[in-house]
Design a protein around this motif. Structure first.
Motif, PDB file in Angstrom:
ATOM      1  N   ASP A   1       0.814  -1.122  -0.126  1.00 47.68           N
ATOM      2  CA  ASP A   1       0.096  -0.094   0.097  1.00 47.68           C
ATOM      3  C   ASP A   1       0.685   1.189  -0.044  1.00 47.68           C
ATOM      4  N   GLN A   2       2.122   1.063  -0.074  1.00 49.52           N
ATOM      5  CA  GLN A   2       3.094   2.185  -0.360  1.00 49.52           C
ATOM      6  C   GLN A   2       3.304   2.704  -1.900  1.00 49.52           C
ATOM      7  N   ASP A   3       3.029   4.072  -2.434  1.00 48.47           N
ATOM      8  CA  ASP A   3       3.283   4.425  -3.377  1.00 48.47           C
ATOM      9  C   ASP A   3       4.600   4.477  -3.580  1.00 48.47           C
ATOM     10  N   ILE A   4       5.442   3.552  -4.527  1.00 45.21           N
ATOM     11  CA  ILE A   4       6.814   3.595  -4.545  1.00 45.21           C
ATOM     12  C   ILE A   4       7.317   4.836  -5.102  1.00 45.21           C
ATOM     13  N   GLY A   5       6.767   5.376  -6.033  1.00 42.22           N
ATOM     14  CA  GLY A   5       7.277   6.577  -6.709  1.00 42.22           C
ATOM     15  C   GLY A   5       7.289   7.883  -5.896  1.00 42.22           C
ATOM     16  N   ARG A   6       6.117   7.771  -4.955  1.00 45.54           N
ATOM     17  CA  ARG A   6       6.070   9.081  -4.057  1.00 45.54           C
ATOM     18  C   ARG A   6       6.946   8.574  -2.786  1.00 45.54           C
ATOM     19  N   ALA A   7       7.240   7.586  -2.351  1.00 42.75           N
ATOM     20  CA  ALA A   7       8.418   7.223  -1.328  1.00 42.75           C
ATOM     21  C   ALA A   7       9.787   7.825  -1.806  1.00 42.75           C
ATOM     22  N   LEU A   8      10.089   7.606  -2.934  1.00 45.74           N
ATOM     23  CA  LEU A   8      11.408   7.811  -3.466  1.00 45.74           C
ATOM     24  C   LEU A   8      11.528   9.375  -3.644  1.00 45.74           C
ATOM     25  N   VAL A   9      10.596   9.866  -4.145  1.00 44.52           N
ATOM     26  CA  VAL A   9      10.543  11.464  -4.292  1.00 44.52           C
ATOM     27  C   VAL A   9      10.474  12.211  -2.809  1.00 44.52           C
ATOM     28  N   ARG A  10       9.681  11.556  -2.033  1.00 45.49           N
ATOM     29  CA  ARG A  10       9.678  12.191  -0.762  1.00 45.49           C
ATOM     30  C   ARG A  10      11.069  12.023   0.045  1.00 45.49           C
ATOM     31  N   ASP A  11      11.920  10.970  -0.354  1.00 50.66           N
ATOM     32  CA  ASP A  11      12.840  10.656   0.479  1.00 50.66           C
ATOM     33  C   ASP A  11      13.962  11.172  -0.261  1.00 50.66           C
ATOM     34  N   GLY A  12      14.007  11.879  -1.485  1.00 48.68           N
ATOM     35  CA  GLY A  12      14.966  12.568  -2.189  1.00 48.68           C
ATOM     36  C   GLY A  12      15.835  11.691  -2.953  1.00 48.68           C
ATOM     37  N   LEU A  13      15.146  10.336  -3.256  1.00 47.90           N
ATOM     38  CA  LEU A  13      15.973   9.482  -4.242  1.00 47.90           C
ATOM     39  C   LEU A  13      15.838   9.552  -5.560  1.00 47.90           C
ATOM     40  N   ALA A  14      14.799  10.262  -5.802  1.00 43.24           N
ATOM     41  CA  ALA A  14      14.201  10.707  -7.252  1.00 43.24           C
ATOM     42  C   ALA A  14      13.473  12.118  -7.229  1.00 43.24           C
ATOM     43  N   LEU A  15      13.505  12.593  -8.346  1.00 42.10           N
ATOM     44  CA  LEU A  15      12.901  13.991  -8.556  1.00 42.10           C
ATOM     45  C   LEU A  15      11.323  13.561  -9.271  1.00 42.10           C
ATOM     46  N   ALA A  16      10.620  14.715  -9.105  1.00 41.93           N
ATOM     47  CA  ALA A  16       9.334  14.809  -9.586  1.00 41.93           C
ATOM     48  C   ALA A  16       9.515  14.978 -11.103  1.00 41.93           C
ATOM     49  N   TYR A  17       9.017  14.173 -12.171  1.00 41.91           N
ATOM     50  CA  TYR A  17       9.323  13.971 -13.425  1.00 41.91           C
ATOM     51  C   TYR A  17       8.123  15.200 -13.938  1.00 41.91           C
TER      52      TYR A  17
END
Length: 224
Positions: A105-121
């Protein structure tokens, strides 16, 4: 939190999703910071962009380090081997399924962006815009370092390769590309992906002098 439908009936779509969008699930194998194998499906996570493998960042002491590989390792520690549920959104030029995916139930994309591991595209989605802004304010993950945005990094690499691989004949500038699924697609000057497309003659890709020549050889025109 983004909720993904769990209907596994072919051709049924989630509310708010395009008609015909499909759900699928499987164990996660991490390829890089924004690319996964979910079961037998190669997935490019929708709405995020992570540094490429081998891409470098610079820390506050001016020391460069391979932040692309570091991000991939962080994603692997979090999600490798877990079961993901995904909602297909599109297919990219490399034949990958562009999708939103969840683990427990955790959105992978949101988790990565939230923690600074990826950027919003943002070119493709504004879904994670606020998550990135929060990570910037908190200097989380990559935001504590100096990094070229991944899209710009890829563009710089393409420009460098293009300069090393010009059309052999200035009158023959149509690019005959072969995507990840083996489909032969040609790109005309001015089309959306023309500049970023490089020709690998070792993969049987080639240049064409006319559309008629490309079609006769079995290539089809890119849709955009």
């Amino acid at each position: 939190m983004l909720r993904i439908c769990t209907l596994f009936v072919l051709a049924m779509a989630c509310p708010g999703q395009p008609a015909g969008a499909q759900t699928f699930s499987g164990r996660v194998v991490v390829i890089d910071g924004d690319t996964l194998d979910v079961g037998q499906t190669r997935v490019r996570l929708h709405g995020i962009d992570a540094p490429e493998l081998g891409q470098t960042c610079t820390n506050r002491n001016g020391v460069s380090w391979d932040c692309g590989t570091w991000v991939a390792d962080q994603v692997r520690r979090r999600f490798e081997g877990h079961r993901a549920r995904c909602q297909a959104v599109d297919e990219d030029k490399y034949g990958r399924t562009v999708a939103r995916c969840e683990v427990a139930d955790q959105d992978i994309g949101r988790a990565l962006v939230r923690d600074g591991l990826a950027l919003a595209y943002r070119q493709y989605s504004m879904a994670y815009d606020l998550d990135e802004k929060g990570a910037v304010v908190g200097a989380r993950g990559l935001h504590g370092h100096v990094m070229t945005r991944p899209a710009e990094h890829r563009r710089n690499l393409r420009d460098k390769r293009a300069g090393q691989n010009p059309a052999p004949d200035p009158a023959c500038v149509i690019k005959g590309n072969i995507n990840g699924k083996g489909r032969r697609i040609y790109h005309m000057p001015g089309q959306q992906h023309y500049e970023r497309t490089t020709i690998r003659t070792d993969r049987a890709e080639r240049w064409f002098c006319s559309e008629a020549e490309a079609r006769a050889a079995g290539w089809r025109r890119a849709k955009r």
